[in-house]
Design a protein around this motif. Sequence first.
Motif, PDB file in Angstrom:
ATOM      1  N   PRO B 174      18.483  45.570 -72.631  1.00  0.00           N
ATOM      2  CA  PRO B 174      19.215  44.372 -72.206  1.00  0.00           C
ATOM      3  C   PRO B 174      19.668  44.397 -70.748  1.00  0.00           C
ATOM      4  CG  PRO B 174      20.522  45.678 -73.760  1.00  0.00           C
ATOM      5  CD  PRO B 174      19.141  46.245 -73.761  1.00  0.00           C
ATOM      6  N   VAL B 175      20.203  45.531 -70.282  1.00  0.00           N
ATOM      7  CA  VAL B 175      20.707  45.572 -68.903  1.00  0.00           C
ATOM      8  C   VAL B 175      19.540  45.465 -67.925  1.00  0.00           C
ATOM      9  CG1 VAL B 175      22.062  46.865 -67.239  1.00  0.00           C
ATOM     10  CG2 VAL B 175      22.643  46.997 -69.650  1.00  0.00           C
ATOM     11  N   LEU B 179      18.757  42.633 -64.869  1.00  0.00           N
ATOM     12  CA  LEU B 179      18.386  42.975 -63.493  1.00  0.00           C
ATOM     13  C   LEU B 179      17.018  42.384 -63.149  1.00  0.00           C
ATOM     14  CD1 LEU B 179      19.601  46.645 -63.122  1.00  0.00           C
ATOM     15  CD2 LEU B 179      20.714  44.546 -62.470  1.00  0.00           C
ATOM     16  N   VAL B 191      25.540  33.420 -60.093  1.00  0.00           N
ATOM     17  CA  VAL B 191      26.291  34.494 -60.733  1.00  0.00           C
ATOM     18  C   VAL B 191      26.567  34.161 -62.198  1.00  0.00           C
ATOM     19  CG1 VAL B 191      28.456  35.781 -60.677  1.00  0.00           C
ATOM     20  CG2 VAL B 191      27.275  35.269 -58.567  1.00  0.00           C
ATOM     21  N   TYR B 194      24.131  35.503 -64.643  1.00  0.00           N
ATOM     22  CA  TYR B 194      24.275  36.933 -64.906  1.00  0.00           C
ATOM     23  C   TYR B 194      24.951  37.142 -66.253  1.00  0.00           C
ATOM     24  CZ  TYR B 194      26.696  41.420 -64.166  1.00  0.00           C
ATOM     25  OH  TYR B 194      27.225  42.663 -64.296  1.00  0.00           O
ATOM     26  N   TRP B 195      26.065  36.467 -66.441  1.00  0.00           N
ATOM     27  CA  TRP B 195      26.794  36.554 -67.699  1.00  0.00           C
ATOM     28  C   TRP B 195      25.953  36.039 -68.854  1.00  0.00           C
ATOM     29  CZ3 TRP B 195      30.639  38.088 -70.687  1.00  0.00           C
ATOM     30  CH2 TRP B 195      30.934  37.334 -71.822  1.00  0.00           C
ATOM     31  N   PHE B 198      23.277  38.470 -69.880  1.00  0.00           N
ATOM     32  CA  PHE B 198      23.831  39.579 -70.664  1.00  0.00           C
ATOM     33  C   PHE B 198      24.076  39.164 -72.096  1.00  0.00           C
ATOM     34  CE2 PHE B 198      25.029  42.307 -67.045  1.00  0.00           C
ATOM     35  CZ  PHE B 198      24.709  43.510 -67.604  1.00  0.00           C
ATOM     36  N   PHE B 199      24.651  37.992 -72.253  1.00  0.00           N
ATOM     37  CA  PHE B 199      25.006  37.515 -73.582  1.00  0.00           C
ATOM     38  C   PHE B 199      23.763  37.416 -74.463  1.00  0.00           C
ATOM     39  CE2 PHE B 199      26.338  34.516 -76.798  1.00  0.00           C
ATOM     40  CZ  PHE B 199      27.649  34.866 -77.028  1.00  0.00           C
ATOM     41  N   THR B 202      21.869  40.920 -74.938  1.00  0.00           N
ATOM     42  CA  THR B 202      22.519  41.871 -75.837  1.00  0.00           C
ATOM     43  C   THR B 202      22.241  41.523 -77.292  1.00  0.00           C
ATOM     44  OG1 THR B 202      24.260  42.254 -74.236  1.00  0.00           O
ATOM     45  CG2 THR B 202      24.736  42.859 -76.504  1.00  0.00           C
ATOM     46  N   ALA B 205      18.441  42.226 -78.011  1.00  0.00           N
ATOM     47  CA  ALA B 205      18.089  43.641 -78.146  1.00  0.00           C
ATOM     48  C   ALA B 205      18.696  44.239 -79.421  1.00  0.00           C
ATOM     49  CB  ALA B 205      18.547  44.418 -76.923  1.00  0.00           C
TER      50      ALA B 205
END
Lengths: 478, 478
Positions: B174-175, B179, B191, B194-195, B198-199, B202, B205
Motif C-alpha cells: 500500500p505505501v 508513492l 496533497v 495522498y490521503w 492511502f485509504f 490500505t 492490500a
Amino acid sequence: TFGKFGEDWVHFYLFTLGITMAVISFLMDWGINLCLTGRKTLYETLNHHIALQYFSWIILPILLVLFSAALVHIVAPQAIGSGIPEMKTILRGVILKDYLSFRTLFAKVIGLVASLGSGMPLGKEGPFVHIASIVATQLAKLRIFKSIYENQSRGMEMLAAACAVGVACCFAAPVGGVLMSIEVTSVYFAVRDYWRGFFAATFGATFFRLLAVWFQGHETLKPVFRTYFGSEFPYDPLELIIFAFIGVISGLIGASFVFLHRQYVLWMRSNKKLNSILQKNRFMYPIIISWFIASVTFPPGFGQFIAGNLTTHDQVLTLFSNFSWSKYNFTPGESFVVKKWDNPSTGIFVNLGLYCITTFFLSIIASTLPVPSGNFVPVFKMGAGVGRIVGEAMQLCFPKGLKFSEENWKIVPGAYAVVGAAAVTGAVTRTVSVCVIVVEMTGQITYIIPILLAVLISNVIAGLLQPSIFDSIAIIKR
Amino acid sequence: TFGKFGEDWVHFYLFTLGITMAVISFLMDWGINLCLTGRKTLYETLNHHIALQYFSWIILPILLVLFSAALVHIVAPQAIGSGIPEMKTILRGVILKDYLSFRTLFAKVIGLVASLGSGMPLGKEGPFVHIASIVATQLAKLRIFKSIYENQSRGMEMLAAACAVGVACCFAAPVGGVLMSIEVTSVYFAVRDYWRGFFAATFGATFFRLLAVWFQGHETLKPVFRTYFGSEFPYDPLELIIFAFIGVISGLIGASFVFLHRQYVLWMRSNKKLNSILQKNRFMYPIIISWFIASVTFPPGFGQFIAGNLTTHDQVLTLFSNFSWSKYNFTPGESFVVKKWDNPSTGIFVNLGLYCITTFFLSIIASTLPVPSGNFVPVFKMGAGVGRIVGEAMQLCFPKGLKFSEENWKIVPGAYAVVGAAAVTGAVTRTVSVCVIVVEMTGQITYIIPILLAVLISNVIAGLLQPSIFDSIAIIKR
C-alpha cells in the motif's frame, strides 16, 4: 518526471544538506544524552539521603529549562515551540521575519539540547524540521550554492527537501521524512521535490547512522527504537478487529489532547491576573512548571508508578519489548524490564494507566514552556502505553493466543504498543507518514497493515472532532 | 490538509474501490496459477518422451498468448501493453478514447491472465494500475457514486487513488502504491490525493491478503516475496560501497534495457518487408515469439542453465533465499533450491550470468507481444540475478564476512539480490517508490538504507543516459 540530472549543483547541495544535518543531529543527541546521564548519575550517587536526592532530581531540569527559556528569549524568540505550524505557513508563501535566520538556528539548536536534556516530556521532530529548514536556507547563501537558490519557487523546493531531511536525521526515517514533507505542504506538492527529498534524506539518514557506527561503537546501521518481534506468525487476522479498536480509542485520545491543549493555552491567556504576574516575573512559569513535572516523575515518589527513572527512549523501548509482562517466569533481562513498570502495591495495569494519564497532562503543560519543543515523541510514548494496556489485556484474556492454528501462537503485546504509538501520534498530528516513520524507527515492517489500519481510523475519528495540533496552534496564534 | 471527513461517500467509494480490486486481483492470481500449474503438471506427466514433453512445454504458452492477442485485438486494442505511459498522459489532462471503458477492462483482465499464465517474462504492475483506473472510472458511474465524480478534477483524483490501489493489490504494497501514484503524476500532486490513496490502498492490500487467509489457508497476512534475513547484523557499513556499486551497474543495465527495447521496436517498425508479412499474418508474430521464448526455457534444453522449470515467483523467492549457494554443506531444503540454479557442467555463476542475459533479451522481445503486459517483474527478476551474482562473489571473496567485529558475521547474498532487484527496476522505471514496494514485498525493512542508496544511484546513472521505459514507449508511440 525527475528531469535532468545535469543539475549537479542541486545534488551536491542536497548531499551537503543531508550530511550537515546528520552531524548536527548526532552532536545534539550527544549533548542531550550528556545532560540526561549527568542527572541520573547525580541522582544515583546521592542515594543515601532522600531530600538531597530529590534536590538533585529537580535542580538540573529546572536549570536547563531556565537556560533554554532565557537563551531563546534573548537570542531568538522565533525558536520557541515546534516549528511545523510556521513551516506550513511559509510553504503557503507567507514570509515570517527572522524565522530562518542564523540567530534562530543557534537558539533552536542549543535551546533544544537543554530542553530535551532536562527530561521534560518534549519532542524533537518539529524542531528538527525547523532546524533543517534554517540549515537549508543558510547553506543556500554560501557562494557556491548561490545560483541554485535564486528565485522564490526554488526556495520552496529546498524547504520541502529540508523537511524530509529533518525527519530523516531525527528518527533515521528517510522515507517517512519524504512523506512528512508532502503532508506539511499545503495543497499541491511538486513531484520534483519528491525525488529531491529522497536524495537528501537518504544521505542524511545514512550518515547519521554511520556516525553512530564510527563514534559510538555500533556494529552496523541500526534503527532507533529497534524491535524484535517474530515474523513467522505476527498476528491472527481476527486481531485486526482489536487493532481497529485501538485506532478508534487513539482517535478519541488524540482529539481530546488537541482540545485540552488549546483550552489550557486559551485559559492561561484569558486569565488576566495570572498573566500580569507572569509578565512581571518572566521566568517564574518555566521554573514552576519544570519543578512540578520533575517532582511528579521523582522515582521514589509518584515516579515509581510511571517508570519515572527511565528516559523517554528507554520507556519506549521497554513498552515495545517482545514478551508479555503478565506472565510469571521471567529471564533476568525480562525481569529487569518488568520491574521498571511493575509495583508491588499496584501492578502493571494501574501503572500503565497512570503512565498514560500523567504523560497526557504533563505533555500538554510542558508544551506551553517557552522553549524549543515538539509534540511527536510525548504523544508517541503515551500511545505506546495505551497500546501496551490493550496488548497485555488481550494476553490475559487469551493466554494461549487466539485459537486459530493448532500451534497456539501467542499475542504480542509489544506490537500493540507499536500500533498504539502510531495511532495516537497519527491522530494528534493528523499525518499518515507516522506509519512509515514507525516502521523505519522499529526496523520491522511486519505490522504495517495493523499500523496503517489503526492510523487511518484514528485520523478519521480525530478529524471529525478536532483540527491537527499544528492547525490548532496556528488558530491560537492568529 | 485532509479536509473534512464528512465526505462519507468519497470514503465509501474508496473503500469499495479497494475491496473490488482486491477481489479482482485475487481471482486473477488464481487464474494465472491455474494456467502455470496446468502446464507444469502436463510437462511432468509426459516425462517418458522428450518430444512429447517439449510439445507440452511450448503448446500451452503459444495457445495462451494467441488467445490473449486475439482477445485484445477483437475486443479492445487499448488493453495492449502496460498502461502506465497512457495513465501518465491521462493525468496530464489528455482524454484517450475508450481507454477507460468496460470493454477494455474485460479484455485487459482476461488477456492478462492468459499472457501471465503463459509463463512469458511479462509483468503485472502496469496493467494492474490500468485495471484499477478502469474499475475506479466504472465504479464512479454507479448511481450512488455519481455525485462525487461530477467534475473533471475529481476524476483525476480518483485516478491517483486508483493507481495506488493497483500497486497495493498487485504486490500487497500500500505505501509503495501511494508513492508510485505520486511518481506517475506529471508535475504537481494534490496533497489530498495522498490521503485518499492511502485509504483505498490500505483496504485493498488488507483485503487482498485476507482473501489468501480465507481461501488459500494462509495462517496470517503475508508479504508476497517474504524473506528471512537475520536482523541482528544485516551488513557491515563497508558493504555500503558494494551496494553503491550495484547501483552503478544497475543504472547501466537499466539504461541499456530501455535503449535496446526502443531500438528493437524501431527496427521492427522500419523493416518494411517484415512489416508487410506480419500485417498479412497478424498472429504469426505472437506464435513465433512465444514459441521461441518457451523453447529457450525448455528445462531439459537451455532451460537447465536458467532455472527454466521455476515460475517467475519461485525464481525470485529462491534468488532471495537466505543462505550462500557456494558453500558445501546444505540442508535438504537448501539443496533443493541450489539444484535449481546449479548445473554439473557450469556452476552457479555461469548459470546466474546466463539467466540475467537471457531474461534481459527475452523480456525485451516478450514486451513487444500485442498482449496486456508490464515490465516491472521481468526487470525485477533480472536485477535479482545481478544482485545475487555480486552477493555470491562477495561471499567467495570474504567467506567469513568482512572482518569487523570478532564474531565474523557472514555476507548475506540474498540481500544483494534484493538490492539488485530494486536498483535495476528503479533504473528502468525511474522510480524511487520501488524501494518501498520491495520492502513491503519482502516484509523486511532491514536493508532499506542499502536499497535506497542503490536505487538513487541507479536512477541518477540511468537518468544521465536514457529516459524511463514509460517515457521511451511514449516517444515510440508519438
